[in-house]
Design a protein around this motif. Sequence first.
Motif, PDB file in Angstrom:
ATOM      1  N   CYS A  29      -1.352  -0.533   4.041  1.00 26.19           N
ATOM      2  CA  CYS A  29      -2.334  -2.528   4.520  1.00 26.19           C
ATOM      3  C   CYS A  29      -0.967  -2.616   5.666  1.00 26.19           C
ATOM      4  CB  CYS A  29      -1.611  -3.683   3.051  1.00 26.19           C
ATOM      5  SG  CYS A  29      -3.102  -3.292   1.697  1.00 26.19           S
ATOM      6  N   THR A  61      -3.402  -2.927  -5.160  1.00 26.20           N
ATOM      7  CA  THR A  61      -2.582  -2.600  -4.387  1.00 26.20           C
ATOM      8  C   THR A  61      -1.385  -2.792  -4.954  1.00 26.20           C
ATOM      9  OG1 THR A  61      -4.342  -3.632  -2.654  1.00 26.20           O
ATOM     10  CG2 THR A  61      -2.238  -2.948  -1.867  1.00 26.20           C
ATOM     11  N   GLY A  83       1.225  -1.251  -0.355  1.00 29.31           N
ATOM     12  CA  GLY A  83      -0.087   0.181  -0.349  1.00 29.31           C
ATOM     13  C   GLY A  83       0.794   1.237  -0.099  1.00 29.31           C
TER      14      GLY A  83
END
Length: 337
Positions: free
Chosen positions: A236, A181, A141
């Motif tokens: 993330c 992502t 991320g």
Amino acid sequence: MQSLYPLRFEPILKSMLWGGQRLPALLRQSWPGRQSIGEAWLISDLPGNATVVSNGHWKGATLRELLQREADRILGQQQQQWRKAGQFPLLLKFIDAQRELSVQVHPDDEQAARMGAGPCGKTEAWVVLDRHPQRSRIYAGLHAGVTEASFRHALQEGRVAETLHDFVPQVGDCLFLPAGTVHALGAELLVFEIQQASDVTYRLYDWDRVDPVTGQPRPLQVEQALACIDWSRGPCQPVQPAVAMQGSLRREGLIHCRYFTLERLTLFGPAAVGNPGSCHILVALKGTTLLEWEGQTESLTAGDVLLIPAALGIVHLTPLSEPVTVLVCGLGEETTG
């Protein structure tokens, strides 16, 4: 009608410049030479990379051949979307990253179709099996506030790593990576990966390294990658599992998405695993257990992977050493609309 049973497959070993030497030992496979092995494809139905059954009546058949004959009994009567697709919907791997993987992103289903990248996108998840306590990192991320403009600027200046959220992983961490992502595995990591049945990767940055075989940098796909990034997705973090104790069984719900489910079981005694009419895959991580179905038995030890056809549904596991740790991978649920 030939009865079905827990299916073993010959893993497909993949040489990668960032790979290591741990996978053949984990899988109890021989591997000639000293080439670096980055991935072991455990269950695959991708064209040209269909895994082959290694046990029982169906030994020698590919997963594709098996599905052509036994799709209903393997996938289950309720899995219409996957049966219509004509391909096993998941790709399962072990990954040995001795060096960092490229910073990359994968398309979602709609993007893959639009870009001619195959029948589906690539949402995936990792479970960390081993890592170096000082040198291993996971990049997953973007930092809050990173935009396409600021990311492009960082790319041009070789500062991509500064835009990425990163952390020191722990053994057992599970990370869910929806398509779109930006991510990369760091060095000295051993992970299990479950993903959609796609091999499409768009590289953004490859740490300025050179492929020793070609003497050239590996190709990047910057514009395709930028078109797939979900700029609204921030850092993330590892999944916080839903934990439940059921007698001598500890269940950790890790992932439940439209493409797959993932659960980690720790067994301190006998337990039933699976659901009637549902296909699932057992990935043994620790210990040895006796698997029982329809009056038959087979041992399951660390590194073993078994596909349990929907026709069997529920199997029983009895630990021969305690505790036993097993991942249970399932197919995603039916979607509508």
